[in-house]
Enzyme design. Sequence first.
Site, PDB file in Angstrom:
ATOM      1  N   HIS A 118      39.089  41.322  32.916  1.00  0.00           N
ATOM      2  CA  HIS A 118      37.980  40.215  32.909  1.00  0.00           C
ATOM      3  C   HIS A 118      37.603  39.771  31.218  1.00  0.00           C
ATOM      4  O   HIS A 118      37.115  41.175  31.036  1.00  0.00           O
ATOM      5  CB  HIS A 118      37.902  39.225  33.372  1.00  0.00           C
ATOM      6  N   CYS A 140      33.599  45.768  37.142  1.00  0.00           N
ATOM      7  CA  CYS A 140      35.099  45.230  36.359  1.00  0.00           C
ATOM      8  C   CYS A 140      35.127  45.494  34.896  1.00  0.00           C
ATOM      9  O   CYS A 140      34.336  46.507  34.689  1.00  0.00           O
ATOM     10  CB  CYS A 140      34.762  43.848  36.126  1.00  0.00           C
TER      11      CYS A 140
END
Length: 165
Positions: A118, A140
């Site tokens: 992301h 992430c």
Amino acid sequence: MGAVLMSIKWLPLVLFCTLAFGAHAAVDLVKVDKSKRRMYLIENGEVVKEFRIALGANPKGHKQEEGDNRTPEGEYTLDYIIEDSAFYRSVHISYPDAIDRIEAHRRGVSPGGDIKIHGLKNGETRPAQFIQSFDWTNGCIAISNEEMDEFIELVKMGTPILIEW
């Protein structure tokens, strides 16, 4: 014969436009080197793009359970794009797989999930260069917003991702 000559005449322009505006890498693998904080887009064994990445706050080793702030290691798939989340655009990674679930169940913990590539957190005002200078995610893989746009343009969903230390 005139039509053939006309087609041949325009061939260089058509090729130029295709290469300049319509063609992009046919990325067939995304490889993450956690130790180097790098993500590579690979086409036919050749790196076509490299990104500097930020990881989870506890990056060394494979993700063991929810909340451990580790980025998983292994072979997964890039599932789908998320346009509406707490971060600027995201691509979901297929973690946990069956083995991750079995191992977590054996230890009596949740494997966690919701692992993505992301952009920056929505509303972030500090420069991307500063944010990306340290590991700040919950597990992430983060890149800048501009890089996220480029990543989504170059990588098709269903592409494998290999994450290694």
